[in-house]
Design an enzyme around this catalytic site. Structure first.
Site, PDB file in Angstrom:
ATOM      1  N   PRO A  29       0.780  -1.246   0.000  1.00  0.00           N
ATOM      2  CA  PRO A  29       0.000   0.000   0.000  1.00  0.00           C
ATOM      3  C   PRO A  29       0.808   1.291   0.000  1.00  0.00           C
ATOM      4  O   PRO A  29       0.247   2.361  -0.156  1.00  0.00           O
ATOM      5  CB  PRO A  29      -0.810  -0.115   1.293  1.00  0.00           C
ATOM      6  CG  PRO A  29       0.001  -1.003   2.184  1.00  0.00           C
ATOM      7  CD  PRO A  29       0.732  -1.951   1.290  1.00  0.00           C
ATOM      8  N   ASP A  52       3.452   1.153 -11.959  1.00  0.00           N
ATOM      9  CA  ASP A  52       2.337   2.067 -12.140  1.00  0.00           C
ATOM     10  C   ASP A  52       2.389   3.194 -11.116  1.00  0.00           C
ATOM     11  O   ASP A  52       3.276   3.236 -10.256  1.00  0.00           O
ATOM     12  CB  ASP A  52       0.990   1.340 -12.181  1.00  0.00           C
ATOM     13  CG  ASP A  52       0.642   0.613 -10.906  1.00  0.00           C
ATOM     14  OD1 ASP A  52      -0.076  -0.389 -10.997  1.00  0.00           O
ATOM     15  OD2 ASP A  52       1.074   1.047  -9.817  1.00  0.00           O
ATOM     16  N   LYS A  74      -1.396   5.510 -14.602  1.00  0.00           N
ATOM     17  CA  LYS A  74      -2.708   5.852 -15.153  1.00  0.00           C
ATOM     18  C   LYS A  74      -3.360   6.848 -14.218  1.00  0.00           C
ATOM     19  O   LYS A  74      -3.172   6.789 -13.015  1.00  0.00           O
ATOM     20  CB  LYS A  74      -3.614   4.615 -15.206  1.00  0.00           C
ATOM     21  CG  LYS A  74      -3.220   3.595 -16.219  1.00  0.00           C
ATOM     22  CD  LYS A  74      -4.264   2.504 -16.204  1.00  0.00           C
ATOM     23  CE  LYS A  74      -3.691   1.205 -16.696  1.00  0.00           C
ATOM     24  NZ  LYS A  74      -4.471   0.064 -16.253  1.00  0.00           N
ATOM     25  N   GLY A 105       0.757  -1.392  -7.435  1.00  0.00           N
ATOM     26  CA  GLY A 105       0.339  -1.019  -6.078  1.00  0.00           C
ATOM     27  C   GLY A 105      -0.496  -2.118  -5.429  1.00  0.00           C
ATOM     28  O   GLY A 105      -1.261  -2.808  -6.106  1.00  0.00           O
ATOM     29  N   GLY A 106      -0.328  -2.283  -4.134  1.00  0.00           N
ATOM     30  CA  GLY A 106      -1.138  -3.270  -3.414  1.00  0.00           C
ATOM     31  C   GLY A 106      -0.832  -4.679  -3.866  1.00  0.00           C
ATOM     32  O   GLY A 106       0.326  -5.088  -3.946  1.00  0.00           O
ATOM     33  N   ASP A 107      -1.866  -5.421  -4.208  1.00  0.00           N
ATOM     34  CA  ASP A 107      -1.726  -6.778  -4.732  1.00  0.00           C
ATOM     35  C   ASP A 107      -2.067  -6.757  -6.226  1.00  0.00           C
ATOM     36  O   ASP A 107      -3.022  -6.096  -6.639  1.00  0.00           O
ATOM     37  CB  ASP A 107      -2.695  -7.722  -4.001  1.00  0.00           C
ATOM     38  CG  ASP A 107      -2.568  -9.133  -4.527  1.00  0.00           C
ATOM     39  OD1 ASP A 107      -1.677  -9.857  -4.048  1.00  0.00           O
ATOM     40  OD2 ASP A 107      -3.329  -9.511  -5.440  1.00  0.00           O
ATOM     41  N   ILE A 110      -5.785  -7.732  -7.128  1.00  0.00           N
ATOM     42  CA  ILE A 110      -6.952  -7.037  -6.556  1.00  0.00           C
ATOM     43  C   ILE A 110      -7.092  -5.718  -7.302  1.00  0.00           C
ATOM     44  O   ILE A 110      -6.318  -4.780  -7.086  1.00  0.00           O
ATOM     45  CB  ILE A 110      -6.778  -6.763  -5.040  1.00  0.00           C
ATOM     46  CG1 ILE A 110      -6.627  -8.063  -4.248  1.00  0.00           C
ATOM     47  CG2 ILE A 110      -7.961  -5.955  -4.497  1.00  0.00           C
ATOM     48  CD1 ILE A 110      -7.899  -8.859  -4.055  1.00  0.00           C
ATOM     49  N   THR A 135      -2.620  -5.859  -0.095  1.00  0.00           N
ATOM     50  CA  THR A 135      -3.564  -4.955  -0.752  1.00  0.00           C
ATOM     51  C   THR A 135      -3.831  -3.737   0.139  1.00  0.00           C
ATOM     52  O   THR A 135      -3.757  -3.829   1.373  1.00  0.00           O
ATOM     53  CB  THR A 135      -4.882  -5.681  -1.088  1.00  0.00           C
ATOM     54  OG1 THR A 135      -5.780  -4.740  -1.676  1.00  0.00           O
ATOM     55  CG2 THR A 135      -5.544  -6.261   0.139  1.00  0.00           C
ATOM     56  N   MET A 186     -11.450   2.893  -5.381  1.00  0.00           N
ATOM     57  CA  MET A 186     -11.744   3.814  -6.495  1.00  0.00           C
ATOM     58  C   MET A 186     -13.142   4.419  -6.366  1.00  0.00           C
ATOM     59  O   MET A 186     -13.839   4.593  -7.358  1.00  0.00           O
ATOM     60  CB  MET A 186     -11.617   3.073  -7.835  1.00  0.00           C
ATOM     61  CG  MET A 186     -10.235   2.522  -8.086  1.00  0.00           C
ATOM     62  SD  MET A 186     -10.128   1.464  -9.555  1.00  0.00           S
ATOM     63  CE  MET A 186     -10.787  -0.066  -8.940  1.00  0.00           C
TER      64      MET A 186
HETATM   65  N1  SAH Z   1      -4.081  -3.422  -6.537  1.00  0.00           N
HETATM   66  C1  SAH Z   1      -4.380  -2.343  -5.610  1.00  0.00           C
HETATM   67  C2  SAH Z   1      -5.658  -1.614  -5.988  1.00  0.00           C
HETATM   68  C3  SAH Z   1      -5.596  -0.905  -7.317  1.00  0.00           C
HETATM   69  S1  SAH Z   1      -7.073  -0.009  -7.656  1.00  0.00           S
HETATM   70  C4  SAH Z   1      -4.446  -2.887  -4.199  1.00  0.00           C
HETATM   71  O1  SAH Z   1      -4.424  -4.118  -3.992  1.00  0.00           O
HETATM   72  O2  SAH Z   1      -4.507  -2.087  -3.278  1.00  0.00           O
HETATM   73  C5  SAH Z   1      -6.648   1.607  -7.086  1.00  0.00           C
HETATM   74  C6  SAH Z   1      -7.381   1.929  -5.816  1.00  0.00           C
HETATM   75  O3  SAH Z   1      -6.779   1.276  -4.700  1.00  0.00           O
HETATM   76  C7  SAH Z   1      -7.362   3.390  -5.433  1.00  0.00           C
HETATM   77  O4  SAH Z   1      -8.336   4.130  -6.139  1.00  0.00           O
HETATM   78  C8  SAH Z   1      -7.699   3.323  -3.957  1.00  0.00           C
HETATM   79  O5  SAH Z   1      -9.076   3.102  -3.757  1.00  0.00           O
HETATM   80  C9  SAH Z   1      -6.965   2.058  -3.538  1.00  0.00           C
HETATM   81  N2  SAH Z   1      -5.650   2.351  -2.965  1.00  0.00           N
HETATM   82  C10 SAH Z   1      -4.458   1.969  -3.442  1.00  0.00           C
HETATM   83  N3  SAH Z   1      -3.455   2.371  -2.628  1.00  0.00           N
HETATM   84  C11 SAH Z   1      -4.037   3.016  -1.602  1.00  0.00           C
HETATM   85  C12 SAH Z   1      -3.558   3.660  -0.424  1.00  0.00           C
HETATM   86  N4  SAH Z   1      -2.250   3.725  -0.119  1.00  0.00           N
HETATM   87  N5  SAH Z   1      -4.472   4.227   0.416  1.00  0.00           N
HETATM   88  C13 SAH Z   1      -5.775   4.167   0.158  1.00  0.00           C
HETATM   89  N6  SAH Z   1      -6.282   3.576  -0.942  1.00  0.00           N
HETATM   90  C14 SAH Z   1      -5.445   3.002  -1.808  1.00  0.00           C
END
Ligand code: SAH
Length: 267
Positions: A29, A52, A74, A105-107, A110, A135, A186
């Site tokens: 995150p 990204d 994006k 970002g994240g997983d 997801i 995530t 999102m």
């Molecule tokens: N694959 C990512 C999500 C991608 S979709 C995951 O697993 O987290 C992008 C959305 O993820 C953003 O619009 C927001 O809703 C959320 N997001 C990603 N990073 C974040 C963060 N550090 N804090 C809060 N929301 C986050």
């Protein structure tokens, strides 16, 4: 545990025959401490990193000097690279013999379109490996001390995309309510529509919600209020992306300090 001799430490530009490999890697995150060891090791060794916009600069700073870093960020208004172009880039680099660390970002699986990237690679005969990441839903919950499940409050958690494409009535019916926690990705731009739909579906206007902005980063904010005030909260606090919306009684379980800050914020 990954040894030095297997895939975990080997994403450099070294050639292993004519075709390279693509690693779809979750960057977590934001906080670099929340990278997996495998992700960190791949990043440290990579010759080519395609990343990204959600990947924190402090994480990109871990790439080895001289590595080729390609941003395919994006944004809602401006797509630097379309998804098809990203898929094509991964495939063409691998076919040219380069190993690619695709950092997301994240997983990656997801809401990260990692599934499409994996499919494109496989269709082109390019080997793919997936490295999971924390995530943002889990990162935000931990940082804001919101237990997504709780014996007294919730035994079902849903992760939902809140951008316009996913907003049909059918998608939202029954997602939140007694015993449930709903985490919306999102959803900042459509927060008002979302709360309207949930209330039309019978959810009480006073169900507590939390908005977690920039979770796990230094400038993270946690804002709280009732469901009926969600749109106002997002607007008056000028919530910025990335942010998650968490709906359900577990959001009232947070640390007192954070709750006190939040009450201040919603006034
Ligand atoms: N694959 C990512 C999500 C991608 S979709 C995951 O697993 O987290 C992008 C959305 O993820 C953003 O619009 C927001 O809703 C959320 N997001 C990603 N990073 C974040 C963060 N550090 N804090 C809060 N929301 C986050």
């Amino acid at each position: 545990m990954v040894s030095n001799s297997d895939s975990g430490g080997r994403a450099s530009n070294e050639r292993k025959g004519p075709i390279g490999k693509v690693w779809l890697v979750g960057a977590g995150p934001g906080d670099p401490d929340l990278l997996t060891l495998r992700a960190a090791r791949l990043l440290l060794n990579a010759g080519l990193v395609v990343h990204d916009g959600l990947v924190d600069p402090s994480i990109m700073a871990m790439a080895r000097p001289g590595a080729r870093l390609v941003s395919v960020a994006k944004s809602r208004s401006r797509h630097t690279m379309r998804q098809e172009e990203i898929n094509a880039l991964l495939v063409s680099e691998a076919l040219a013999g380069h190993d690619v660390v695709r950092l997301k970002g994240g997983d990656p699986f997801i809401f990260g379109r990692g599934g499409e990237e994996a499919e494109a690679c496989k269709a082109a005969g390019v080997p793919v490996e997936v490295v999971p990441g924390i995530t943002s839903a889990l990162g935000a919950a931990a940082a804001a001390q919101i237990p997504l499940t709780h014996r007294d409050h919730a035994s079902i958690v849903s992760f939902v995309a809140g951008q316009c494409k996913g907003l049909s009535d059918q998608d939202w019916s029954g997602l939140a309510g007694k015993g449930r926690t709903l985490v919306i990705f999102m959803g900042v731009a459509t927060a008002g529509d979302i709360s309207d739909k949930l209330m039309a579906d019978g959810l009480a206007p006073d169900v507590p919600v939390a908005v977690v902005e920039k979770a796990t980063r230094d400038d993270m904010r946690v804002l709280r209020g009732p469901l009926a005030g969600l749109a106002d909260l997002v607007e008056s606090e000028r919530v910025q992306s990335p942010a998650l919306i968490v709906i359900g009684h577990v959001t009232a379980e947070a640390d007192n300090t954070i709750r006190a800050l939040a009450l201040e914020a919603v006034q």
